[in-house]
Design an enzyme around this catalytic site. Structure first.
Site, mmCIF file in Angstrom:
data_model
loop_
_atom_site.group_PDB
_atom_site.id
_atom_site.type_symbol
_atom_site.label_atom_id
_atom_site.label_comp_id
_atom_site.label_asym_id
_atom_site.label_seq_id
_atom_site.Cartn_x
_atom_site.Cartn_y
_atom_site.Cartn_z
ATOM 1 N N LYS A 1 0.819 -1.226 0.000
ATOM 2 C CA LYS A 1 0.000 0.000 0.000
ATOM 3 C C LYS A 1 0.847 1.268 0.000
ATOM 4 C CE LYS A 1 -0.707 0.149 4.939
ATOM 5 N NZ LYS A 1 -1.515 0.135 6.097
ATOM 6 N N THR B 1 0.875 -8.978 5.946
ATOM 7 C CA THR B 1 0.486 -7.580 6.199
ATOM 8 C C THR B 1 1.029 -7.035 7.514
ATOM 9 O OG1 THR B 1 -1.612 -8.476 6.984
ATOM 10 C CG2 THR B 1 -1.575 -7.611 4.735
ATOM 11 N N HIS C 1 42.081 -15.307 19.065
ATOM 12 C CA HIS C 1 42.420 -14.463 20.214
ATOM 13 C C HIS C 1 43.058 -13.163 19.723
ATOM 14 C CE1 HIS C 1 43.713 -13.246 24.177
ATOM 15 N NE2 HIS C 1 44.916 -12.989 23.663
ATOM 16 N N LEU D 1 8.928 -0.028 -0.636
ATOM 17 C CA LEU D 1 8.838 -1.432 -0.223
ATOM 18 C C LEU D 1 9.655 -1.642 1.052
ATOM 19 C CD1 LEU D 1 9.263 -3.174 -3.712
ATOM 20 C CD2 LEU D 1 7.162 -2.412 -2.575
ATOM 21 N N GLY E 1 6.426 0.510 28.942
ATOM 22 C CA GLY E 1 6.760 -0.797 28.383
ATOM 23 C C GLY E 1 8.257 -0.976 28.301
ATOM 24 N N GLY F 1 10.086 -3.330 27.104
ATOM 25 C CA GLY F 1 10.480 -4.389 26.168
ATOM 26 C C GLY F 1 11.553 -3.887 25.221
HETATM 27 P P1 FAD Z 1 5.793 -5.721 8.073
HETATM 28 O O1 FAD Z 1 7.233 -5.434 8.009
HETATM 29 O O2 FAD Z 1 4.973 -4.993 9.063
HETATM 30 O O3 FAD Z 1 5.238 -5.427 6.612
HETATM 31 C C1 FAD Z 1 3.885 -5.492 6.302
HETATM 32 C C2 FAD Z 1 3.625 -4.656 5.071
HETATM 33 O O4 FAD Z 1 2.320 -4.922 4.589
HETATM 34 C C3 FAD Z 1 3.668 -3.142 5.328
HETATM 35 O O5 FAD Z 1 4.525 -2.521 4.415
HETATM 36 C C4 FAD Z 1 2.228 -2.688 5.105
HETATM 37 O O6 FAD Z 1 2.127 -1.398 4.545
HETATM 38 C C5 FAD Z 1 1.737 -3.741 4.111
HETATM 39 N N1 FAD Z 1 0.293 -3.917 4.105
HETATM 40 C C6 FAD Z 1 -0.521 -4.170 5.161
HETATM 41 N N2 FAD Z 1 -1.779 -4.352 4.742
HETATM 42 C C7 FAD Z 1 -1.764 -4.211 3.401
HETATM 43 C C8 FAD Z 1 -2.760 -4.305 2.406
HETATM 44 N N3 FAD Z 1 -4.020 -4.620 2.699
HETATM 45 N N4 FAD Z 1 -2.411 -4.088 1.117
HETATM 46 C C9 FAD Z 1 -1.118 -3.790 0.794
HETATM 47 N N5 FAD Z 1 -0.138 -3.714 1.688
HETATM 48 C C10 FAD Z 1 -0.457 -3.935 2.979
HETATM 49 N N6 FAD Z 1 12.754 -7.107 14.157
HETATM 50 C C11 FAD Z 1 13.984 -7.677 14.122
HETATM 51 O O7 FAD Z 1 14.094 -8.867 13.818
HETATM 52 N N7 FAD Z 1 15.111 -6.955 14.427
HETATM 53 C C12 FAD Z 1 15.042 -5.658 14.778
HETATM 54 O O8 FAD Z 1 16.073 -5.043 15.032
HETATM 55 C C13 FAD Z 1 13.779 -5.031 14.830
HETATM 56 N N8 FAD Z 1 13.668 -3.743 15.179
HETATM 57 C C14 FAD Z 1 12.442 -3.140 15.182
HETATM 58 C C15 FAD Z 1 12.354 -1.815 15.569
HETATM 59 C C16 FAD Z 1 11.129 -1.183 15.606
HETATM 60 C C17 FAD Z 1 11.049 0.249 16.000
HETATM 61 C C18 FAD Z 1 9.963 -1.904 15.224
HETATM 62 C C19 FAD Z 1 8.616 -1.235 15.214
HETATM 63 C C20 FAD Z 1 10.029 -3.232 14.850
HETATM 64 C C21 FAD Z 1 11.276 -3.865 14.841
HETATM 65 N N9 FAD Z 1 11.400 -5.214 14.503
HETATM 66 C C22 FAD Z 1 12.635 -5.798 14.498
HETATM 67 C C23 FAD Z 1 10.239 -6.035 14.141
HETATM 68 C C24 FAD Z 1 10.137 -6.167 12.605
HETATM 69 O O9 FAD Z 1 10.051 -4.882 12.031
HETATM 70 C C25 FAD Z 1 8.919 -6.993 12.234
HETATM 71 O O10 FAD Z 1 8.948 -8.227 12.906
HETATM 72 C C26 FAD Z 1 8.890 -7.247 10.733
HETATM 73 O O11 FAD Z 1 8.853 -6.044 10.022
HETATM 74 C C27 FAD Z 1 7.682 -8.092 10.363
HETATM 75 O O12 FAD Z 1 7.685 -8.304 8.991
HETATM 76 P P2 FAD Z 1 6.345 -8.593 8.193
HETATM 77 O O13 FAD Z 1 6.772 -8.828 6.788
HETATM 78 O O14 FAD Z 1 5.549 -9.628 8.862
HETATM 79 O O15 FAD Z 1 5.473 -7.247 8.294
HETATM 80 P P1 NAD Z 2 7.588 -6.005 23.737
HETATM 81 O O1 NAD Z 2 6.601 -7.098 23.752
HETATM 82 O O2 NAD Z 2 9.021 -6.302 23.506
HETATM 83 O O3 NAD Z 2 7.532 -5.199 25.110
HETATM 84 C C1 NAD Z 2 6.354 -4.661 25.607
HETATM 85 C C2 NAD Z 2 6.545 -4.455 27.090
HETATM 86 O O4 NAD Z 2 5.463 -3.682 27.556
HETATM 87 C C3 NAD Z 2 6.559 -5.761 27.873
HETATM 88 O O5 NAD Z 2 7.686 -5.794 28.699
HETATM 89 C C4 NAD Z 2 5.263 -5.704 28.659
HETATM 90 O O6 NAD Z 2 5.344 -6.352 29.909
HETATM 91 C C5 NAD Z 2 5.071 -4.203 28.810
HETATM 92 N N1 NAD Z 2 3.685 -3.785 29.055
HETATM 93 C C6 NAD Z 2 2.556 -4.274 28.497
HETATM 94 N N2 NAD Z 2 1.476 -3.634 28.991
HETATM 95 C C7 NAD Z 2 1.944 -2.715 29.872
HETATM 96 C C8 NAD Z 2 1.333 -1.743 30.723
HETATM 97 N N3 NAD Z 2 0.017 -1.620 30.748
HETATM 98 N N4 NAD Z 2 2.120 -0.959 31.492
HETATM 99 C C9 NAD Z 2 3.460 -1.107 31.466
HETATM 100 N N5 NAD Z 2 4.088 -2.013 30.708
HETATM 101 C C10 NAD Z 2 3.348 -2.802 29.914
HETATM 102 O O7 NAD Z 2 7.015 -4.967 22.649
HETATM 103 P P2 NAD Z 2 7.689 -3.697 21.980
HETATM 104 O O8 NAD Z 2 8.908 -3.299 22.684
HETATM 105 O O9 NAD Z 2 6.583 -2.725 21.791
HETATM 106 O O10 NAD Z 2 8.089 -4.275 20.576
HETATM 107 C C11 NAD Z 2 7.089 -4.798 19.688
HETATM 108 C C12 NAD Z 2 7.627 -5.916 18.851
HETATM 109 O O11 NAD Z 2 8.608 -5.435 17.960
HETATM 110 C C13 NAD Z 2 8.258 -6.962 19.738
HETATM 111 O O12 NAD Z 2 7.555 -8.162 19.545
HETATM 112 C C14 NAD Z 2 9.650 -7.109 19.245
HETATM 113 O O13 NAD Z 2 9.971 -8.438 18.996
HETATM 114 C C15 NAD Z 2 9.704 -6.324 17.937
HETATM 115 N N6 NAD Z 2 10.971 -5.568 17.964
HETATM 116 C C16 NAD Z 2 12.127 -6.268 17.883
HETATM 117 C C17 NAD Z 2 13.325 -5.611 17.973
HETATM 118 C C18 NAD Z 2 14.573 -6.399 17.889
HETATM 119 O O14 NAD Z 2 14.538 -7.535 17.454
HETATM 120 N N7 NAD Z 2 15.711 -5.853 18.284
HETATM 121 C C19 NAD Z 2 13.363 -4.248 18.175
HETATM 122 C C20 NAD Z 2 12.165 -3.568 18.284
HETATM 123 C C21 NAD Z 2 10.971 -4.250 18.168
#
Ligand code: FAD
Ligand code: NAD
Length: 466
Positions: A33, A142, A444, A37, A179, A181
């Site tokens: 959408k 998605t 090392h 990409l 949060g 996390g």
């Molecule tokens: P997405 O990457 O969410 O892609 C879905 C796509 O589908 C989007 O582009 C969306 O626009 C499109 N879409 C949705 N509905 C439609 C529709 N109806 N028609 C057309 N297009 C549509 N994961 C890691 O492994 N390492 C990390 O370091 C990491 N860091 C992150 C940091 C942040 C701040 C966030 C938010 C996430 C992070 N993640 C990380 C998580 C990671 O981004 C997601 O797990 C990953 O992007 C999931 O991939 P996906 O292909 O399932 O979906």
């Molecule tokens: P998360 O699940 O890692 O952490 C969410 C945290 O919020 C948890 O510790 C939970 O206990 C806490 N929480 C939930 N409800 C709460 C409340 N009411 N008050 C206070 N704390 C509360 O989720 P995130 O950090 O939002 O990340 C989302 C997803 O994106 C994760 O699943 C993560 O795997 C992915 N992500 C991955 C990376 C990476 O791989 N380095 C980086 C960023 C995001």
């Protein structure tokens, strides 16, 4: 137009699935959408957050550790605008790379909103026109969107998600993170390094609570050194904005005492929810589970034959590399192959400093399973390489079966462990024992020696350097 496979969503799940389908000779369409990409990961997730983490780490080191290395600087300052520009360039190059890969692999890309008319007809609603394509198979990829809390209004200016945190107009004076996390610790680190005070309100009794408890404990100590303040075991009751001030009220769940924290920004990072809005799942008789996720079987197929789903929109860890594995898995399944994913061996990484990385079972899980295990640990302060680079925070912890010595879990916090965890993944994939690792030469001085030392510690307490 008729396709063998149509992929909806171009994140790491979708674009990898599309490439693998094309490699296998399937006529493939990809619908996205947005105009770029790469999905969440490339646009507003993994890549931009790591760009900001790297830039802020350089600044932090320049301000705090360079002088110890004998490097004197004056007039050091943060140019947040330039930091964000660089991040945007990295994102653009990365997203352009995906466009190139689509062309190279002859995947037909459609920009628009994809939705099911029926099982074999997908509508693509673009800005100017709407068209339908027919397809034998569809892969739903998605992804997900940020979750919120009931009664909490994310105004995207003062109360923000990770997406806005990647584009702030200024370094916050004080940022509240709801949060504790992965996102909270990563984005909190970015702004703490740039000078913000960071207060974390976390519901559970530890940060990064789904990881091995040692990791949360150690990371908390390191982040406290960076100036983080933690309110663990606190439930957020409200967050309100008045002018430039956000006020968060949280309740200590043990004592029922309330705390009120005021700041100029509040990042809500309480998880993400599967995204299926406007996808027309109802038109093919699909429903979602209680968390909005598309239900799939062990082959990642929905209850509708030929309709599959991968990545954040289905059960399991919300990680880019998990989505990629699933994209490949489904492409190969459609092509008639018999692929396999070992979900236990999908590593998890937190890109703070020190980094945290893990694979396999946590100690808490092994206790719950009643499995007899042994632990070997090695602290980075005993590593010559870590001392040379002044990165001595952290520990490597290896969990191995008490009888067979098979490695069951590896949990690392320390310098460059995001890269080091790959060795543990390979070891566990080949069902190595801790002793197997001790018999392999590790260069090392490297950080990787700490993994060998932790394995030595797990093998009859034989570590050499502690
Ligand atoms: P997405 O990457 O969410 O892609 C879905 C796509 O589908 C989007 O582009 C969306 O626009 C499109 N879409 C949705 N509905 C439609 C529709 N109806 N028609 C057309 N297009 C549509 N994961 C890691 O492994 N390492 C990390 O370091 C990491 N860091 C992150 C940091 C942040 C701040 C966030 C938010 C996430 C992070 N993640 C990380 C998580 C990671 O981004 C997601 O797990 C990953 O992007 C999931 O991939 P996906 O292909 O399932 O979906
Ligand atoms: P998360 O699940 O890692 O952490 C969410 C945290 O919020 C948890 O510790 C939970 O206990 C806490 N929480 C939930 N409800 C709460 C409340 N009411 N008050 C206070 N704390 C509360 O989720 P995130 O950090 O939002 O990340 C989302 C997803 O994106 C994760 O699943 C993560 O795997 C992915 N992500 C991955 C990376 C990476 O791989 N380095 C980086 C960023 C995001």
């Amino acid at each position: 137009m008729e396709f063998d496979v149509t992929v909806i969503g171009s994140g790491p799940g979708g674009y990898v699935a599309a490439i693998r389908c094309a490699q296998l000779g399937l006529k493939t369409a990809l619908i996205e959408k947005y105009s770029t990409l790469g999905g969440t990961c490339l646009n507003v997730g993994c890549i931009p957050s790591k760009a900001m983490l790297d830039s802020s780490e350089h600044y932090h080191n320049a301000a705090h550790t360079f002088s110890t290395h004998g490097i004197e600087l004056s007039n050091l300052k943060v140019n947040l605008g330039q930091m964000i520009n660089r991040k945007n360039e990295v994102v653009q190059q990365t997203c352009d790379g995906i466009q190139f890969l689509m062309k190279k692999n002859k995947v037909t890309v459609f920009q628009g909103w994809g939705s099911f008319i029926d099982k074999n007809t997908i509508q693509i609603k673009g800005e100017t026109e709407t068209k339908n394509i027919t397809t034998k198979n569809t892969i739903i990829a998605t992804g997900s969107k940020p979750a919120s809390l009931p009664g909490l209004d994310i105004d995207k200016k003062r109360i923000i998600t990770s997406t806005e945190a990647l584009n702030l107009p200024e370094v916050p004076k004080h940022m509240i993170v709801i949060g504790g996390g992965v996102i909270g610790m990563e984005m909190g680190s970015v702004y703490a390094r740039l000078g913000a005070k960071v207060s974390v309100v976390e519901y559970m009794g530890s940060i990064i609570p789904t990881m091995d408890a040692t990791m949360g404990k150690e990371l908390k100590k390191s982040l406290e050194k960076l100036g983080f303040e933690f309110f663990l075991g606190h439930k957020v009751e409200s967050a309100t904005v008045k002018g430039k001030t956000v006020t968060v009220v949280a309740e200590n769940m043990k004592t029922n005492e309330k705390v009120e924290i005021k700041a100029d920004y509040c990042l809500v990072s309480v998880g993400r929810k599967a995204y299926t809005d406007g996808l027309g799942l109802e038109n093919i008789g699909l429903t979602t589970d209680e968390r909005g996720r598309v239900l799939v079987d062990d082959h990642l197929q929905t209850s509708v034959p030929g309709v599959y789903a991968v990545g954040d929109v289905v059960r399991g860890a919300m990680l880019a590399h998990k989505a990629e594995e699933e994209g490949t898995f489904v492409a190969e399944t459609i092509a008639g192959q018999k692929p396999h994913i070992n979900y236990l061996l999908i590593p998890g990484v937190v890109y703070t400093w020190p980094e945290v990385a893990a694979v396999g079972h946590t100690e808490e899980e092994l206790k719950k399973q009643g499995r007899a295990y042994k632990v070997g640990s090695f602290p980075f302060k005993a590593s010559g390489r870590a001392r040379a680079s002044m990165d001595t925070d952290g520990v490597v912890k290896v969990l191995a079966d008490k009888t067979t010595d098979e490695i069951l879990g590896v949990h690392m916090i320390g310098p460059r462990v995001a890269d080091m965890i790959a060795e543990a993944v390979v070891a566990m994939e080949f069902r190595a024992s801790a002793e197997d690792i001790t018999r392999m030469s590790h260069a090392h001085p490297t950080f990787t020696e700490s993994f060998k030392e932790a394995c030595l510690a797990a093998t009859d307490n034989r570590a050499i350097h502690i």
